[in-house]
Motif scaffolding. Sequence first.
Motif, PDB file in Angstrom:
ATOM      1  N   THR A   1       0.862  -1.176   0.000  1.00 43.05           N
ATOM      2  CA  THR A   1       0.000   0.000   0.000  1.00 43.05           C
ATOM      3  C   THR A   1       0.901   1.230   0.000  1.00 43.05           C
ATOM      4  O   THR A   1       1.788   1.356   0.849  1.00 43.05           O
ATOM      5  N   VAL A   2       0.654   2.120  -0.970  1.00 45.48           N
ATOM      6  CA  VAL A   2       1.484   3.310  -1.163  1.00 45.48           C
ATOM      7  C   VAL A   2       0.614   4.553  -0.960  1.00 45.48           C
ATOM      8  O   VAL A   2      -0.256   4.841  -1.781  1.00 45.48           O
ATOM      9  N   PRO A   3       0.825   5.302   0.140  1.00 45.88           N
ATOM     10  CA  PRO A   3       0.038   6.517   0.363  1.00 45.88           C
ATOM     11  C   PRO A   3       0.345   7.589  -0.689  1.00 45.88           C
ATOM     12  O   PRO A   3       1.397   7.543  -1.344  1.00 45.88           O
ATOM     13  N   PRO A   4      -0.566   8.557  -0.846  1.00 43.90           N
ATOM     14  CA  PRO A   4      -0.297   9.665  -1.772  1.00 43.90           C
ATOM     15  C   PRO A   4       1.048  10.332  -1.454  1.00 43.90           C
ATOM     16  O   PRO A   4       1.439  10.450  -0.288  1.00 43.90           O
ATOM     17  N   ASP A   5       1.763  10.731  -2.492  1.00 45.87           N
ATOM     18  CA  ASP A   5       3.058  11.411  -2.403  1.00 45.87           C
ATOM     19  C   ASP A   5       4.172  10.532  -1.831  1.00 45.87           C
ATOM     20  O   ASP A   5       5.230  11.044  -1.494  1.00 45.87           O
ATOM     21  N   GLN A   6       3.950   9.244  -1.699  1.00 42.14           N
ATOM     22  CA  GLN A   6       4.978   8.317  -1.227  1.00 42.14           C
ATOM     23  C   GLN A   6       5.399   7.434  -2.399  1.00 42.14           C
ATOM     24  O   GLN A   6       4.708   7.338  -3.401  1.00 42.14           O
TER      25      GLN A   6
END
Length: 146
Positions: A35-40
Amino acid sequence: MKSGRISPETITFEGLRIDIVAGHGRDPFTVMRMTVPPDQGVASHQSPDEDKLFVVLAGSLRFHIGDEFFDVGVGQEIAVAKGDTHGFVNVGSTPALQLIITSPARHDELMTALSRMAHPPAQEEIDEICRVYNQKVIGEPRRGAP
């Protein structure tokens, strides 16, 4: 590989949630759900002895391979051959979810070692882990236009 139900191990690293589905030195490949959060994202790097396949399950990610950029959405795949410079970043406003398959297996061991570092990590520690797992970090995630 052993037949039966799988109980993934969950680790975190730099805001990423990683479920290790296969690997741990017992399987012929590594499978991780990330899972990749926004801006990561993941910094530009090279994996000289690993082939990788990424499948986006939710959201969208901007991948780069070499000097090319690809916006990848649900159901789309990206392949990365051994040694190619690559990375990705979530340029969307919601978390992205992807499946990562690497061969041979051991990328899960790299991510587990990185997840155990002190925060903030010392550059020397990152460099040593990358040396052990034959990874070369090139730089921060690149956000170029697709």
